[in-house]
Design a protein around this motif. Sequence first.
Motif, PDB file in Angstrom:
ATOM      1  N   GLY A  45     -29.161  80.838 -15.550  1.00  0.00           N
ATOM      2  CA  GLY A  45     -30.108  81.659 -14.807  1.00  0.00           C
ATOM      3  C   GLY A  45     -30.546  82.926 -15.524  1.00  0.00           C
ATOM      4  O   GLY A  45     -31.276  83.750 -14.950  1.00  0.00           O
ATOM      5  N   LYS A  48     -33.330  81.699 -20.147  1.00  0.00           N
ATOM      6  CA  LYS A  48     -33.514  81.068 -21.462  1.00  0.00           C
ATOM      7  C   LYS A  48     -34.674  80.060 -21.449  1.00  0.00           C
ATOM      8  O   LYS A  48     -35.563  80.113 -22.301  1.00  0.00           O
ATOM      9  CB  LYS A  48     -32.208  80.377 -21.896  1.00  0.00           C
ATOM     10  CG  LYS A  48     -31.017  81.309 -21.937  1.00  0.00           C
ATOM     11  CD  LYS A  48     -29.740  80.603 -22.340  1.00  0.00           C
ATOM     12  CE  LYS A  48     -29.267  79.543 -21.372  1.00  0.00           C
ATOM     13  NZ  LYS A  48     -28.893  80.071 -20.029  1.00  0.00           N
ATOM     14  N   SER A  49     -34.650  79.157 -20.468  1.00  0.00           N
ATOM     15  CA  SER A  49     -35.734  78.162 -20.386  1.00  0.00           C
ATOM     16  C   SER A  49     -37.061  78.839 -20.076  1.00  0.00           C
ATOM     17  O   SER A  49     -38.110  78.456 -20.622  1.00  0.00           O
ATOM     18  CB  SER A  49     -35.444  77.137 -19.292  1.00  0.00           C
ATOM     19  OG  SER A  49     -34.310  76.387 -19.619  1.00  0.00           O
ATOM     20  N   SER A  50     -37.016  79.862 -19.213  1.00  0.00           N
ATOM     21  CA  SER A  50     -38.259  80.562 -18.868  1.00  0.00           C
ATOM     22  C   SER A  50     -38.863  81.240 -20.095  1.00  0.00           C
ATOM     23  O   SER A  50     -40.086  81.284 -20.254  1.00  0.00           O
ATOM     24  CB  SER A  50     -37.994  81.607 -17.784  1.00  0.00           C
ATOM     25  OG  SER A  50     -37.490  80.989 -16.634  1.00  0.00           O
TER      26      SER A  50
END
Length: 224
Positions: A45, A48-50
């Motif tokens: 959360g 990182k992906s964002s």
Amino acid sequence: MPLLHVEDLSKNFVIHALGRTIPAFQGVSFTLEAGSLLLIRGPNGAGKSSLLRCLYRTYLPERGQALFAAADGTIDLASAADVDIALLRRTEIGHVTQFLRPRPRVTALDLVAEPLLVAGHSLAEAREAAADWLGSLGLKAAIWQAYPSTFSGGEQQKINLARAMIAPRRLLLLDEPTSALDPDARAALCSRIKTLKAAGVAMIGVFHHPEDIAGLIDVEFHVA
Ligand SMILES: Nc1ncnc2c1ncn2[C@@H]1O[C@H](COP(=O)(O)OP(=O)(O)OP(=O)(O)O)[C@@H](O)[C@H]1O
């Protein structure tokens, strides 16, 4: 000038229906040189992906810059027009996610070959390169001509990887590319990453098991 210079990049998600703002990541700054691999670390959360999605412009960052030294000149990925981003996605920037978007009646081999066709290669060349990728990642040949919607998680990830990495790119964004892969496929992917790095491709990656790519990491960035 580095290939990518990220300055104070930030992203929050505004959930209007709930009247809430969910923070993704704040004030991210780093530079990336051609041929370098940057590992992004951080807890679940942390964003990182964002961050990868903002660089690929699946998400629009709300603040900051991401100056990319594109072949035609420097472009700010945070504010460039959608049409320019679409061109960069076809030619210079690739994104590997954990989620495959199969298309009806397109076989695994042709899904992987497609980026090379778009780049102007012949169908035979594109299919030969696709077979080379799928073979090296260990996708069994019996399913190359099948439709990937029913493939297992690991099989779908192999298609995703091959499709994202088959055409020459200057920047690859890798979001947990080994999460569903078996050990042989992980080793094959590392070998491909090494070859691409040597050819000057820059990469930013989130890895569930960073030890997979130990020795290939040039710089680490922690998202708090
Ligand atoms: N589309 C979205 N809408 C609303 N909130 C989102 C959206 N995408 C991500 N978030 C939220 O943003 C925060 C960062 O998510 P993100 O997926 O980037 O984290 P992460 O570091 O990749 O996590 P993990 O290690 O668990 O994969 C999380 O709190 C998440 O709930």
